[in-house]
Design a protein around this motif. Structure first.
Motif, PDB file in Angstrom:
ATOM      1  N   ASP A 170       0.894  18.703 -68.644  1.00  0.00           N
ATOM      2  CA  ASP A 170       1.694  17.799 -67.822  1.00  0.00           C
ATOM      3  C   ASP A 170       0.973  16.505 -67.460  1.00  0.00           C
ATOM      4  O   ASP A 170       1.227  15.454 -68.040  1.00  0.00           O
ATOM      5  N   LYS A 225       1.530   8.839 -65.667  1.00  0.00           N
ATOM      6  CA  LYS A 225       1.664   8.763 -64.200  1.00  0.00           C
ATOM      7  C   LYS A 225       0.270   8.840 -63.595  1.00  0.00           C
ATOM      8  O   LYS A 225      -0.461   9.811 -63.843  1.00  0.00           O
ATOM      9  N   LYS A 234       7.503  17.154 -73.535  1.00  0.00           N
ATOM     10  CA  LYS A 234       7.242  16.042 -72.613  1.00  0.00           C
ATOM     11  C   LYS A 234       7.275  14.716 -73.360  1.00  0.00           C
ATOM     12  O   LYS A 234       7.766  13.710 -72.845  1.00  0.00           O
ATOM     13  N   ARG A 257      13.516  11.976 -67.816  1.00  0.00           N
ATOM     14  CA  ARG A 257      12.184  12.474 -67.419  1.00  0.00           C
ATOM     15  C   ARG A 257      12.226  13.250 -66.110  1.00  0.00           C
ATOM     16  O   ARG A 257      11.357  14.087 -65.840  1.00  0.00           O
ATOM     17  N   LEU A 283      11.577  17.008 -65.689  1.00  0.00           N
ATOM     18  CA  LEU A 283      10.265  17.639 -65.490  1.00  0.00           C
ATOM     19  C   LEU A 283      10.097  18.094 -64.047  1.00  0.00           C
ATOM     20  O   LEU A 283       9.154  18.800 -63.709  1.00  0.00           O
TER      21      LEU A 283
HETATM   22  N1  GLY Z   1       4.682  15.271 -63.910  1.00  0.00           N
HETATM   23  C1  GLY Z   1       5.992  14.815 -64.148  1.00  0.00           C
HETATM   24  C2  GLY Z   1       6.053  13.626 -65.018  1.00  0.00           C
HETATM   25  O1  GLY Z   1       5.096  13.293 -65.679  1.00  0.00           O
HETATM   26  O2  GLY Z   1       7.074  12.982 -65.049  1.00  0.00           O
END
Ligand code: GLY
Length: 357
Positions: free
Chosen positions: A137, A143, A221, A235, A238
């Motif tokens: 993740d 992020k 992801k 997104r 997630l």
């Molecule tokens: N941890 C959630 C994201 O990267 O959007």
């Protein structure tokens, strides 16, 4: 070795393979041929195990290496440690063609990434995740953040790494509880998108085959990040299990870990989905059985009224609604905007002890 391309505004590759950390220097030099110096940010748990190895491989690739080790734990993800890191980068005279390396779990990755995003208005950085959670993740998708006294991750930036070097061999030294915590995020990908992944986890349990499973999570992801780099739509999926999970985590004053809270949060949203007619009971039973298989909890111990204020302080909340990620069946979830007035009935449906009222 598996290579997964992340088609963000600035594309990059995630390399996944057992033992590949020993080739990190060459991978970094190939990706960033202009770099001369590197600063590795690590923490007091990871540095004694892997810092020297990573330093060696980078030096062998002809780059100079400086390192900064911060105290392990979420408490380090604050403005004061961030400021210390920036000062260290300045002391080493790092330039925009050099590189910062995050060697650690989510805290190190988020902090080093935010320092990279902001030092000199942007310096390339590389993620070498050492926890399961960071592998599947936080090291992927750009992020970056620090916590503020008012809450977690409140100051941050979207800033993509130049390459991610993911070596599941390092999970051998991860304490069992941290490994299980990361499994909550792995289960999440199965519930979101991939029934086969979910079945595999049920069959293989905690001994699941690392490279294919971790790679599959990253592929899912990668798709979300390519479609929605800045977290405005797809997104948000997630966030499955995280809205109620964050409420459990925060209301426990963080004595419940993130993975435990996400596991319980996933079961809660599945129960609410079933109570409101969006999924079958068999879907709830499967998710509960899977989290229990990994030694994770399927519920918290708080009442709806106790969790409600924390649900409303979720930073992903909009003016008058909250986006909930709602399981429809294993491998399929929908994003639903739920109005403030309706959230209590979702919470009541979510809680084991209140769902039969
Ligand atoms: N941890 C959630 C994201 O990267 O959007």
């Amino acid at each position: 070795m598996k290579k997964i391309r992340i088609q963000a505004g600035r594309p990059y590759t995630v390399m996944v393979g057992e033992g590949i950390r020993t080739q990190a220097g060459r991978m970094i030099a190939d990706t960033l041929p202009e770099a001369a110096s590197t600063v590795i940010i690590s923490d007091t748990n990871v540095a004694p195990l892997y810092l020297e190895q990573i330093k060696d491989t980078i030096e062998q690739a002809g780059l100079s290496v400086y390192s900064k080790v911060i105290p392990a734990g979420e408490a380090s993800k604050n403005l004061s440690v961030y400021s210390e890191i920036l000062s260290f980068l300045a002391e080493q005279k790092l330039t925009r063609s050099d590189v910062i390396i995050a060697l650690g779990g989510g805290v190190v990755g988020d902090l080093a990434g935010f320092a990279a995003a902001t030092f000199l208005r942007g310096v390339p950085y590389v993620q070498i995740p050492t926890s399961l959670l960071a592998m599947v993740d936080s090291s992927v998708g750009g992020k970056t953040a620090v916590d503020l006294p008012a809450g977690k991750n409140l100051a941050g930036a979207f800033y993509q790494p130049s390459v991610v070097i993911c070596d599941p061999e390092v999970l051998h030294t991860l304490p069992d509880s941290y490994l299980r915590d990361g499994c909550a995020e792995v289960i999440k990908y199965g519930v979101l998108e991939d029934e086969m992944l979910f079945s595999r986890l049920m069959t293989e349990g905690i001994r699941f085959d690392r490279v294919p499973v971790i790679s599959r999570c990253i592929e899912i992801k990668a798709h979300y990040v390519a479609e929605d780099e800045f977290d405005q739509g797809l997104r948000q999926k997630l966030n499955l299990g995280h809205t109620f999970g964050h409420a459990i985590e925060a209301s426990s004053h963080f004595s419940v870990t993130h993975g435990q809270a996400v596991a319980a949060g996933m079961c809660m949203i599945a129960r609410a989905s079933c109570a409101l007619g969006f999924c079958r009971k068999s879907c709830v039973d499967a998710i509960e059985a899977c989290v229990r298989e990994f030694g994770l909890p399927d519920s918290g111990d708080k009442l709806a009224e106790e969790l409600l204020p924390y649900v409303f302080s979720d930073k992903k909340r909009r003016a008058d609604s909250i986006s909930l990620i709602v399981p429809r069946q294993i491998g399929q979830c929908d994003v639903m905007a739920v109005g403030a007035d309706d959230i209590t009935s979702w919470l009541k449906g979510a809680l084991k002890h209140e769902s039969n009222d």
